[in-house]
Write an enzyme that holds these catalytic residues in place. Sequence first.
Site, PDB file in Angstrom:
ATOM      1  N   SER A 131     -47.663  21.447  44.427  1.00  0.00           N
ATOM      2  CA  SER A 131     -47.797  22.650  45.246  1.00  0.00           C
ATOM      3  C   SER A 131     -48.651  22.384  46.476  1.00  0.00           C
ATOM      4  O   SER A 131     -49.563  21.542  46.451  1.00  0.00           O
ATOM      5  CB  SER A 131     -48.452  23.762  44.405  1.00  0.00           C
ATOM      6  OG  SER A 131     -48.847  24.841  45.218  1.00  0.00           O
ATOM      7  N   TYR A 156     -54.950  27.205  39.375  1.00  0.00           N
ATOM      8  CA  TYR A 156     -53.551  26.789  39.531  1.00  0.00           C
ATOM      9  C   TYR A 156     -53.478  25.497  40.339  1.00  0.00           C
ATOM     10  O   TYR A 156     -52.816  24.533  39.944  1.00  0.00           O
ATOM     11  CB  TYR A 156     -52.755  27.898  40.213  1.00  0.00           C
ATOM     12  CG  TYR A 156     -51.382  27.472  40.665  1.00  0.00           C
ATOM     13  CD1 TYR A 156     -50.368  27.217  39.738  1.00  0.00           C
ATOM     14  CD2 TYR A 156     -51.087  27.294  42.022  1.00  0.00           C
ATOM     15  CE1 TYR A 156     -49.106  26.809  40.145  1.00  0.00           C
ATOM     16  CE2 TYR A 156     -49.832  26.892  42.427  1.00  0.00           C
ATOM     17  CZ  TYR A 156     -48.848  26.650  41.497  1.00  0.00           C
ATOM     18  OH  TYR A 156     -47.604  26.241  41.901  1.00  0.00           O
TER      19      TYR A 156
END
Length: 333
Positions: A131, A156
């Site tokens: 990501s 995350y």
Amino acid sequence: MSRPKTILITGSAGFIGYHLAQRLLLEGYIIIGIDDFNNYYDVRLKEARLDRLKGHHNFSFERVSIEDRAAISRVFSQHSIDIVVHLAAQAGVRYSLENPHAYIDSNVVGFMNILECCRKQEIEHLLFASSSSVYGANKKTPFSTEDRVDHPVSLYAATKRANELMAHTYSHLYRLPTTGLRFFTVYGPWGRPDMSYFKFTKAIFGEEPIQIFNYGKMKRDFTYIDDIVEGIVRLLYKKPDPIQSSDLLSQAPYKIYNLGNNQPVELLTFISVIEEKIGKKAIKEFLPMQAGDVPVTFADVDDLMIDVGFKPKTSIEKGLGKFIDWYRNFYNV
């Protein structure tokens, strides 16, 4: 005549997994999909995606969780898998503040299970979702894969960086070719309802207020789903070559790519395009920056261009137009 390649796609009922599976099924690949249908967002959308995939004769599906080591091992042992595209994960930056354990369970423990199965089954190539969040507090733009990524600002992001480090370790120890894909704010039809563009669209149609964080002073490298899929498909056979690695410290068959549009757009501009495509103005509620957010994302995609001759290029006008058309049809609005 050689048999078509068999590709395992984890998270195949998810947003990116669904689109990738559709593309590869049409190209004649044998696709094995796995998904656990967790309830992070409305499972009816996942079921609708899966129903479309089940229409293909070369698709099979297993409803298992990547955290279930025995179940994942069984899937790998029962199929002759050539390539793995690992997209299953607990997504979302903000939700990681509310339910941190879900991120460790899925993104760390689950990824460990995938790595072990790939090692034992001698998979040709593992591609996995990372990501843009790993760039965290970095100030230099555009974000390059050569940049240090030591300052994540959400759990995350930390789990995605952990995935990259874990994959490198397996590439180094076991010569398992691994490719990490740093996705930049993916959007499009069949997307995730927790994403901002989806929430904005739903609220504007319903004439409800939308929450705009950091008072709209944010830029995102919004990347259309078809461009993401094209990038993945081109990288399927681009196994990393340690000899060509720019990192002189590593001789592992491992590489990271940015998959982003390389054109950051201001959030308010993005919202204005949604308003234009819907034909309604949003009721705007401006709020401060949320914990875990960053002010800008901006992908350097030079490596993608050099290695596979591709650069995402879909404009937000075109991409959002397709999303709004899909939304109207799917939700009958």
